[in-house]
Design a protein around this motif. Structure first.
Motif, PDB file in Angstrom:
ATOM      1  N   ARG A  15       0.847  -1.311   0.040  1.00 49.94           N
ATOM      2  CA  ARG A  15       0.178   0.009  -0.058  1.00 49.94           C
ATOM      3  C   ARG A  15       0.810   1.199  -0.046  1.00 49.94           C
ATOM      4  O   ARG A  15       0.425   2.447  -0.457  1.00 49.94           O
ATOM      5  CB  ARG A  15      -1.226  -0.001   1.341  1.00 49.94           C
ATOM      6  CG  ARG A  15      -2.133  -0.999   0.783  1.00 49.94           C
ATOM      7  CD  ARG A  15      -3.089  -1.059   2.164  1.00 49.94           C
ATOM      8  NE  ARG A  15      -4.279  -1.780   1.915  1.00 49.94           N
ATOM      9  CZ  ARG A  15      -5.276  -2.504   2.589  1.00 49.94           C
ATOM     10  NH1 ARG A  15      -4.961  -2.240   3.996  1.00 49.94           N
ATOM     11  NH2 ARG A  15      -6.070  -3.003   2.239  1.00 49.94           N
ATOM     12  N   SER A  72      -6.482  -4.165  -1.916  1.00 54.78           N
ATOM     13  CA  SER A  72      -7.540  -4.707  -1.177  1.00 54.78           C
ATOM     14  C   SER A  72      -6.987  -5.587  -0.098  1.00 54.78           C
ATOM     15  O   SER A  72      -5.878  -6.097   0.090  1.00 54.78           O
ATOM     16  CB  SER A  72      -8.550  -5.431  -2.153  1.00 54.78           C
ATOM     17  OG  SER A  72      -8.070  -6.522  -2.611  1.00 54.78           O
ATOM     18  N   ILE A  84      -6.485  -7.407  -4.937  1.00 49.90           N
ATOM     19  CA  ILE A  84      -6.667  -6.611  -6.069  1.00 49.90           C
ATOM     20  C   ILE A  84      -5.731  -5.332  -5.903  1.00 49.90           C
ATOM     21  O   ILE A  84      -5.958  -4.563  -4.877  1.00 49.90           O
ATOM     22  CB  ILE A  84      -8.167  -6.061  -6.352  1.00 49.90           C
ATOM     23  CG1 ILE A  84      -8.980  -7.199  -6.791  1.00 49.90           C
ATOM     24  CG2 ILE A  84      -8.155  -5.001  -7.563  1.00 49.90           C
ATOM     25  CD1 ILE A  84     -10.410  -7.134  -6.802  1.00 49.90           C
ATOM     26  N   LEU A  85      -4.785  -5.009  -6.897  1.00 45.13           N
ATOM     27  CA  LEU A  85      -4.016  -4.092  -6.753  1.00 45.13           C
ATOM     28  C   LEU A  85      -4.625  -2.881  -7.899  1.00 45.13           C
ATOM     29  O   LEU A  85      -4.777  -3.235  -8.981  1.00 45.13           O
ATOM     30  CB  LEU A  85      -2.574  -4.094  -7.044  1.00 45.13           C
ATOM     31  CG  LEU A  85      -1.672  -3.311  -7.348  1.00 45.13           C
ATOM     32  CD1 LEU A  85      -1.287  -2.607  -5.633  1.00 45.13           C
ATOM     33  CD2 LEU A  85       0.007  -3.742  -7.798  1.00 45.13           C
ATOM     34  N   ASP A  86      -4.607  -1.692  -7.541  1.00 44.60           N
ATOM     35  CA  ASP A  86      -5.162  -0.485  -8.247  1.00 44.60           C
ATOM     36  C   ASP A  86      -4.150   0.591  -8.138  1.00 44.60           C
ATOM     37  O   ASP A  86      -4.090   1.220  -7.160  1.00 44.60           O
ATOM     38  CB  ASP A  86      -6.715  -0.265  -7.933  1.00 44.60           C
ATOM     39  CG  ASP A  86      -7.415   0.622  -8.630  1.00 44.60           C
ATOM     40  OD1 ASP A  86      -6.972   1.105  -9.727  1.00 44.60           O
ATOM     41  OD2 ASP A  86      -8.632   1.057  -8.448  1.00 44.60           O
ATOM     42  N   MET A  87      -3.688   1.007  -9.238  1.00 47.62           N
ATOM     43  CA  MET A  87      -2.746   1.973  -9.245  1.00 47.62           C
ATOM     44  C   MET A  87      -3.374   3.053 -10.444  1.00 47.62           C
ATOM     45  O   MET A  87      -3.468   2.754 -11.581  1.00 47.62           O
ATOM     46  CB  MET A  87      -1.327   1.675  -9.623  1.00 47.62           C
ATOM     47  CG  MET A  87      -0.606   0.522  -8.620  1.00 47.62           C
ATOM     48  SD  MET A  87       0.954   0.178  -9.032  1.00 47.62           S
ATOM     49  CE  MET A  87       0.523  -1.148 -10.580  1.00 47.62           C
ATOM     50  N   ASP A  88      -3.188   4.373 -10.006  1.00 50.07           N
ATOM     51  CA  ASP A  88      -3.306   5.321 -11.102  1.00 50.07           C
ATOM     52  C   ASP A  88      -1.920   5.993 -11.103  1.00 50.07           C
ATOM     53  O   ASP A  88      -1.495   6.709 -10.283  1.00 50.07           O
ATOM     54  CB  ASP A  88      -4.328   6.593 -10.240  1.00 50.07           C
ATOM     55  CG  ASP A  88      -4.378   7.577 -11.057  1.00 50.07           C
ATOM     56  OD1 ASP A  88      -4.072   7.708 -12.439  1.00 50.07           O
ATOM     57  OD2 ASP A  88      -5.161   8.819 -10.779  1.00 50.07           O
ATOM     58  N   ASN A  98      -4.939   3.795 -15.429  1.00 51.98           N
ATOM     59  CA  ASN A  98      -5.348   3.172 -14.206  1.00 51.98           C
ATOM     60  C   ASN A  98      -5.046   1.759 -14.576  1.00 51.98           C
ATOM     61  O   ASN A  98      -5.329   1.256 -15.541  1.00 51.98           O
ATOM     62  CB  ASN A  98      -6.817   3.249 -13.953  1.00 51.98           C
ATOM     63  CG  ASN A  98      -7.034   2.503 -12.841  1.00 51.98           C
ATOM     64  OD1 ASN A  98      -7.640   1.380 -12.702  1.00 51.98           O
ATOM     65  ND2 ASN A  98      -7.290   3.231 -11.692  1.00 51.98           N
ATOM     66  N   LYS A 100      -5.289  -1.792 -13.057  1.00 54.13           N
ATOM     67  CA  LYS A 100      -6.032  -2.747 -11.925  1.00 54.13           C
ATOM     68  C   LYS A 100      -5.872  -4.194 -12.348  1.00 54.13           C
ATOM     69  O   LYS A 100      -5.937  -4.401 -13.465  1.00 54.13           O
ATOM     70  CB  LYS A 100      -7.535  -2.405 -12.014  1.00 54.13           C
ATOM     71  CG  LYS A 100      -8.195  -3.017 -10.955  1.00 54.13           C
ATOM     72  CD  LYS A 100      -9.647  -2.278 -10.654  1.00 54.13           C
ATOM     73  CE  LYS A 100     -10.481  -2.618  -9.493  1.00 54.13           C
ATOM     74  NZ  LYS A 100     -11.679  -1.908  -9.304  1.00 54.13           N
ATOM     75  N   GLU A 101      -5.316  -4.684 -11.391  1.00 53.35           N
ATOM     76  CA  GLU A 101      -5.067  -6.208 -11.585  1.00 53.35           C
ATOM     77  C   GLU A 101      -5.376  -7.240 -10.149  1.00 53.35           C
ATOM     78  O   GLU A 101      -5.155  -6.601  -9.050  1.00 53.35           O
ATOM     79  CB  GLU A 101      -3.580  -6.408 -12.032  1.00 53.35           C
ATOM     80  CG  GLU A 101      -2.269  -5.822 -11.157  1.00 53.35           C
ATOM     81  CD  GLU A 101      -1.097  -6.038 -11.527  1.00 53.35           C
ATOM     82  OE1 GLU A 101      -1.000  -6.131 -13.027  1.00 53.35           O
ATOM     83  OE2 GLU A 101      -0.050  -5.699 -10.945  1.00 53.35           O
ATOM     84  N   MET A 119      -5.124  -9.328 -15.530  1.00 52.02           N
ATOM     85  CA  MET A 119      -5.512  -7.867 -15.963  1.00 52.02           C
ATOM     86  C   MET A 119      -6.958  -8.175 -16.329  1.00 52.02           C
ATOM     87  O   MET A 119      -7.433  -8.956 -16.889  1.00 52.02           O
ATOM     88  CB  MET A 119      -4.748  -7.360 -17.048  1.00 52.02           C
ATOM     89  CG  MET A 119      -3.287  -7.140 -16.392  1.00 52.02           C
ATOM     90  SD  MET A 119      -2.621  -5.491 -16.739  1.00 52.02           S
ATOM     91  CE  MET A 119      -1.010  -5.544 -15.916  1.00 52.02           C
TER      92      MET A 119
END
Length: 119
Positions: A15, A72, A84-88, A98, A100-101, A119
């Motif tokens: 994180r 998450s 779930i990894l979410d990067m902007d 974005n 998200k994977e 993905m």
């Protein structure tokens, strides 16, 4: 460490975006990293902790700006977990996107032995 403890620690470290710290603390020396497909930047499969750490550094070098990162809570089974990894991010080449994977990890003897990204 139990699989739950590994999962919780990985999520906490990731994180903050400190992939290298997570890898050094939680990955086995013979760990394997699997991407959805090979790309010009990354092979489909990376073997060994040193190579995985270099892969993370290469990714970081491609990022111009990390706008946000979220991971998450893990879903944990006896020897595996998923998040779930979410990067902007704004990439140096390619602009803002974005990413998200689904990240799936296998654990053996208290260490991550495989990571696989979808993905």
């Amino acid at each position: 460490m139990t699989t739950q403890e590994v999962a919780d620690k990985l999520v906490s470290i990731c994180r903050s975006g400190d992939w290298t710290k997570a890898q050094k603390e939680l990955y086995a020396e013979n760990a394997v990293s699997i991407e959805p497909e090979a790309t010009p930047a990354f092979d489909k499969e990376t073997k060994g902790l040193a190579a995985i750490i270099e892969k993370g550094k290469k990714f970081d070098s491609m990022v111009q700006t990390m706008h946000s990162i979220a991971m998450s809570a893990p879903i944990v089974a006896p020897n595996s977990f998923a998040c779930i990894l979410d990067m902007d991010v704004t990439m140096k080449e390619g602009g803002r996107m974005n990413m998200k994977e689904l990240c799936v990890y296998q654990v053996k003897d208290g260490k991550i032995v495989q990571e696989q990204f979808y993905m």
